[in-house]
Design a protein around this motif. Structure first.
Motif, PDB file in Angstrom:
ATOM      1  N   CYS A  69      -2.489   5.906  -6.586  1.00  0.00           N
ATOM      2  CA  CYS A  69      -3.691   5.123  -6.292  1.00  0.00           C
ATOM      3  C   CYS A  69      -3.342   3.885  -5.479  1.00  0.00           C
ATOM      4  O   CYS A  69      -2.512   3.075  -5.890  1.00  0.00           O
ATOM      5  CB  CYS A  69      -4.382   4.718  -7.602  1.00  0.00           C
ATOM      6  SG  CYS A  69      -5.904   3.782  -7.321  1.00  0.00           S
ATOM      7  N   GLU A  70      -4.016   3.729  -4.332  1.00  0.00           N
ATOM      8  CA  GLU A  70      -3.818   2.571  -3.461  1.00  0.00           C
ATOM      9  C   GLU A  70      -5.120   1.816  -3.240  1.00  0.00           C
ATOM     10  O   GLU A  70      -5.230   1.006  -2.321  1.00  0.00           O
ATOM     11  CB  GLU A  70      -3.209   3.033  -2.135  1.00  0.00           C
ATOM     12  CG  GLU A  70      -1.863   3.723  -2.340  1.00  0.00           C
ATOM     13  CD  GLU A  70      -1.240   4.239  -1.056  1.00  0.00           C
ATOM     14  OE1 GLU A  70      -1.835   4.025   0.025  1.00  0.00           O
ATOM     15  OE2 GLU A  70      -0.163   4.852  -1.133  1.00  0.00           O
ATOM     16  N   ASP A  71      -6.092   2.074  -4.117  1.00  0.00           N
ATOM     17  CA  ASP A  71      -7.407   1.443  -4.034  1.00  0.00           C
ATOM     18  C   ASP A  71      -7.341   0.070  -4.689  1.00  0.00           C
ATOM     19  O   ASP A  71      -7.110  -0.054  -5.893  1.00  0.00           O
ATOM     20  CB  ASP A  71      -8.435   2.328  -4.748  1.00  0.00           C
ATOM     21  CG  ASP A  71      -9.867   1.871  -4.537  1.00  0.00           C
ATOM     22  OD1 ASP A  71     -10.074   0.676  -4.240  1.00  0.00           O
ATOM     23  OD2 ASP A  71     -10.783   2.699  -4.677  1.00  0.00           O
ATOM     24  N   ASN A  72      -7.559  -0.981  -3.894  1.00  0.00           N
ATOM     25  CA  ASN A  72      -7.455  -2.339  -4.419  1.00  0.00           C
ATOM     26  C   ASN A  72      -8.486  -2.641  -5.500  1.00  0.00           C
ATOM     27  O   ASN A  72      -8.304  -3.571  -6.285  1.00  0.00           O
ATOM     28  CB  ASN A  72      -7.604  -3.345  -3.272  1.00  0.00           C
ATOM     29  CG  ASN A  72      -6.348  -3.448  -2.435  1.00  0.00           C
ATOM     30  OD1 ASN A  72      -5.407  -4.127  -2.817  1.00  0.00           O
ATOM     31  ND2 ASN A  72      -6.323  -2.762  -1.300  1.00  0.00           N
ATOM     32  N   ALA A  73      -9.553  -1.871  -5.561  1.00  0.00           N
ATOM     33  CA  ALA A  73     -10.595  -2.103  -6.559  1.00  0.00           C
ATOM     34  C   ALA A  73     -10.324  -1.372  -7.873  1.00  0.00           C
ATOM     35  O   ALA A  73     -11.040  -1.566  -8.850  1.00  0.00           O
ATOM     36  CB  ALA A  73     -11.955  -1.663  -6.001  1.00  0.00           C
ATOM     37  N   SER A  74      -9.277  -0.562  -7.905  1.00  0.00           N
ATOM     38  CA  SER A  74      -9.007   0.263  -9.084  1.00  0.00           C
ATOM     39  C   SER A  74      -8.120  -0.458 -10.100  1.00  0.00           C
ATOM     40  O   SER A  74      -7.216  -1.218  -9.738  1.00  0.00           O
ATOM     41  CB  SER A  74      -8.335   1.569  -8.663  1.00  0.00           C
ATOM     42  OG  SER A  74      -7.942   2.324  -9.794  1.00  0.00           O
ATOM     43  N   ALA A  75      -8.345  -0.155 -11.372  1.00  0.00           N
ATOM     44  CA  ALA A  75      -7.470  -0.670 -12.428  1.00  0.00           C
ATOM     45  C   ALA A  75      -6.082  -0.045 -12.350  1.00  0.00           C
ATOM     46  O   ALA A  75      -5.134  -0.574 -12.939  1.00  0.00           O
ATOM     47  CB  ALA A  75      -8.089  -0.379 -13.792  1.00  0.00           C
ATOM     48  N   ASP A  76      -5.955   1.061 -11.620  1.00  0.00           N
ATOM     49  CA  ASP A  76      -4.680   1.767 -11.485  1.00  0.00           C
ATOM     50  C   ASP A  76      -4.035   1.550 -10.123  1.00  0.00           C
ATOM     51  O   ASP A  76      -3.256   2.384  -9.653  1.00  0.00           O
ATOM     52  CB  ASP A  76      -4.891   3.265 -11.717  1.00  0.00           C
ATOM     53  CG  ASP A  76      -5.241   3.574 -13.155  1.00  0.00           C
ATOM     54  OD1 ASP A  76      -4.399   3.300 -14.030  1.00  0.00           O
ATOM     55  OD2 ASP A  76      -6.352   4.066 -13.412  1.00  0.00           O
ATOM     56  N   TYR A  77      -4.348   0.419  -9.483  1.00  0.00           N
ATOM     57  CA  TYR A  77      -3.765   0.105  -8.179  1.00  0.00           C
ATOM     58  C   TYR A  77      -2.243   0.147  -8.233  1.00  0.00           C
ATOM     59  O   TYR A  77      -1.617  -0.417  -9.123  1.00  0.00           O
ATOM     60  CB  TYR A  77      -4.232  -1.278  -7.728  1.00  0.00           C
ATOM     61  CG  TYR A  77      -3.629  -1.764  -6.437  1.00  0.00           C
ATOM     62  CD1 TYR A  77      -3.904  -1.119  -5.226  1.00  0.00           C
ATOM     63  CD2 TYR A  77      -2.790  -2.871  -6.416  1.00  0.00           C
ATOM     64  CE1 TYR A  77      -3.356  -1.581  -4.038  1.00  0.00           C
ATOM     65  CE2 TYR A  77      -2.241  -3.336  -5.237  1.00  0.00           C
ATOM     66  CZ  TYR A  77      -2.528  -2.686  -4.046  1.00  0.00           C
ATOM     67  OH  TYR A  77      -1.977  -3.140  -2.880  1.00  0.00           O
ATOM     68  N   ASN A  78      -1.647   0.839  -7.282  1.00  0.00           N
ATOM     69  CA  ASN A  78      -0.200   1.018  -7.150  1.00  0.00           C
ATOM     70  C   ASN A  78       0.399   1.697  -8.382  1.00  0.00           C
ATOM     71  O   ASN A  78       1.446   1.287  -8.881  1.00  0.00           O
ATOM     72  CB  ASN A  78       0.527  -0.294  -6.873  1.00  0.00           C
ATOM     73  CG  ASN A  78       1.888  -0.052  -6.229  1.00  0.00           C
ATOM     74  OD1 ASN A  78       2.156   1.011  -5.667  1.00  0.00           O
ATOM     75  ND2 ASN A  78       2.765  -1.036  -6.303  1.00  0.00           N
ATOM     76  N   ARG A  79      -0.272   2.766  -8.824  1.00  0.00           N
ATOM     77  CA  ARG A  79       0.207   3.540  -9.953  1.00  0.00           C
ATOM     78  C   ARG A  79       0.055   5.041  -9.683  1.00  0.00           C
ATOM     79  O   ARG A  79      -0.875   5.475  -8.995  1.00  0.00           O
ATOM     80  CB  ARG A  79      -0.580   3.194 -11.227  1.00  0.00           C
ATOM     81  CG  ARG A  79      -0.227   1.843 -11.830  1.00  0.00           C
ATOM     82  CD  ARG A  79       1.174   1.833 -12.383  1.00  0.00           C
ATOM     83  NE  ARG A  79       1.539   0.573 -13.033  1.00  0.00           N
ATOM     84  CZ  ARG A  79       2.104  -0.441 -12.419  1.00  0.00           C
ATOM     85  NH1 ARG A  79       2.340  -0.388 -11.103  1.00  0.00           N
ATOM     86  NH2 ARG A  79       2.451  -1.529 -13.084  1.00  0.00           N
TER      87      ARG A  79
END
Length: 231
Positions: free
Chosen positions: A125-135
């Motif tokens: 995940c590379e979505d800056n709005a996600s709780a899982d950013y960079n995971r």
């Protein structure tokens, strides 16, 4: 965005077992992460898209080269890790840990690093709005847009085998960057990762020992803010 190749390729083979003097590259670094294993990824200058990856062991107080291979960097060269921005096609400089490995292919025999097999539901995940950013996520969560994530099995060559580079990983900062890996070469320069030939990637995985605290130092030769010896 995948660290897939976009520029001209380079070829070469890995070397190993050469004893280096006390002025070897790791011996000149300010910090090597505190362990007895180190990967160095060195480009000639900030705009370089190619260079060298070398992996080292600290033995009897001296750094010994265990192997070396030609490397590729971001299509727009290298950038200071602390100020790098996402989607700039630059490889972040600095000293990072190597949290875990992953791949579409099985781990090479003898791999000791934690290794996750990629499946059809594996994403980064590379979505800056996600709780899982960079995971690593599996499956893709509802708050991570597919257009802002990498479906890992979509890159069967590059992600045949890879290691996560701990850039912006322990405590992710939004918009700084996500999905920076050490992985197998594609067709040219990357979108920000470091890549090496497939044989070298396999050798690195067999070499790396979590008990030895391996890190990766990324930078440029010579002087300046991006010089690898400053880490």
């Amino acid at each position: 965005m995948a660290c897939a190749a976009v520029l001209a390729s380079v070829a070469g083979s890995a070397g190993a077992g050469r004893r280096v003097p006390g002025t070897s590259l790791p011996a000149r670094l300010t910090d090597t992460g505190g362990g007895t294993q180190l990967v160095t990824a060195e480009a000639e200058g900030p705009g370089s898209t190619t260079g060298t990856v070398t992996w080292w062991d600290l033995r009897d107080g001296r750094w010994t080269e265990a192997g070396s291979a030609p490397a590729r960097f971001g299509a727009h060269g290298l950038a200071e890790g602390a100020s790098r921005r996402q989607s700039t096609y630059t490889t972040p400089t600095g000293l990072y840990d190597l949290p875990f490995a992953f791949g579409i292919d099985p781990a090479p025999r003898g791999t000791r690093t934690a290794y996750r097999r990629v499946t059809a539901t594996s994403w980064w995940c590379e979505d800056n709005a996600s709780a899982d950013y960079n995971r690593w996520v599996q499956p893709l969560p509802a708050d991570c847009a597919p257009g802002e994530a990498e479906r890992l099995n979509a890159y069967p060559v590059q992600y045949g085998r890879a290691m996560v580079i701990g850039f912006n990983y322990a405590k992710p900062v939004r918009n700084r960057g996500a999905g920076i890996f050490l992985h197998v070469n594609g067709r040219g320069a990357t979108a920000g990762c470091v890549s090496v030939p497939a044989a070298a990637m396999s050798r690195i995985l067999r070499w790396a020992d979590p008990a030895a605290g391996p890190h990766i130092a990324i930078g440029t030769t010579g002087a300046g803010s991006l010089a690898i010896t400053g880490y």
